[in-house]
Design a protein around this motif. Sequence first.
Motif, PDB file in Angstrom:
ATOM      1  N   LYS A  18       0.817  -1.219   0.000  1.00  0.00           N
ATOM      2  CA  LYS A  18       0.000   0.000   0.000  1.00  0.00           C
ATOM      3  C   LYS A  18       0.850   1.268   0.000  1.00  0.00           C
ATOM      4  O   LYS A  18       0.625   2.174  -0.800  1.00  0.00           O
ATOM      5  N   ASP A  19       1.823   1.345   0.903  1.00  0.00           N
ATOM      6  CA  ASP A  19       2.576   2.586   1.115  1.00  0.00           C
ATOM      7  C   ASP A  19       4.056   2.478   0.762  1.00  0.00           C
ATOM      8  O   ASP A  19       4.783   3.452   0.903  1.00  0.00           O
ATOM      9  N   GLY A  20       4.515   1.287   0.389  1.00  0.00           N
ATOM     10  CA  GLY A  20       5.941   1.115   0.115  1.00  0.00           C
ATOM     11  C   GLY A  20       6.788   1.111   1.377  1.00  0.00           C
ATOM     12  O   GLY A  20       8.000   1.287   1.327  1.00  0.00           O
ATOM     13  N   MET A  21       6.134   0.889   2.523  1.00  0.00           N
ATOM     14  CA  MET A  21       6.844   0.874   3.810  1.00  0.00           C
ATOM     15  C   MET A  21       7.681  -0.408   3.913  1.00  0.00           C
ATOM     16  O   MET A  21       7.152  -1.515   3.818  1.00  0.00           O
ATOM     17  N   VAL A  26      14.727  -5.255   7.147  1.00  0.00           N
ATOM     18  CA  VAL A  26      15.279  -5.171   5.800  1.00  0.00           C
ATOM     19  C   VAL A  26      16.508  -4.274   5.796  1.00  0.00           C
ATOM     20  O   VAL A  26      17.556  -4.627   5.263  1.00  0.00           O
ATOM     21  N   ASP A  27      16.378  -3.108   6.399  1.00  0.00           N
ATOM     22  CA  ASP A  27      17.497  -2.171   6.440  1.00  0.00           C
ATOM     23  C   ASP A  27      18.447  -2.421   7.605  1.00  0.00           C
ATOM     24  O   ASP A  27      19.567  -1.941   7.605  1.00  0.00           O
ATOM     25  N   ASP A  28      17.968  -3.161   8.610  1.00  0.00           N
ATOM     26  CA  ASP A  28      18.791  -3.447   9.782  1.00  0.00           C
ATOM     27  C   ASP A  28      18.603  -4.909  10.186  1.00  0.00           C
ATOM     28  O   ASP A  28      17.919  -5.213  11.159  1.00  0.00           O
ATOM     29  N   PRO A  29      19.201  -5.849   9.443  1.00  0.00           N
ATOM     30  CA  PRO A  29      18.984  -7.267   9.741  1.00  0.00           C
ATOM     31  C   PRO A  29      19.552  -7.703  11.086  1.00  0.00           C
ATOM     32  O   PRO A  29      19.189  -8.760  11.595  1.00  0.00           O
TER      33      PRO A  29
END
Length: 68
Positions: A18-21, A26-29
């Motif tokens: 919906k928002d591309g959130m 993902v950015d901090d595994p």
Amino acid sequence: MIARTRRRLLRAARAFKKDGMVPPGVDDPDIYFEVRSGDFLADDKIDWRGAYEAQLRAAVRPLRQAAE
């Protein structure tokens, strides 16, 4: 736990669609690096939290060993 995890995954997928959130991790595994499953038996006279922490300290972490 399985149902809650599924709900979180669905919520994250819908928010991404919906928002591309971007979903957490993902950015901090590294936030999931210490997560593990398993079981152990402990003496019923020992506080379960202390026994669990001791098990975590003693756990073999193949991913961490590979990274080092």
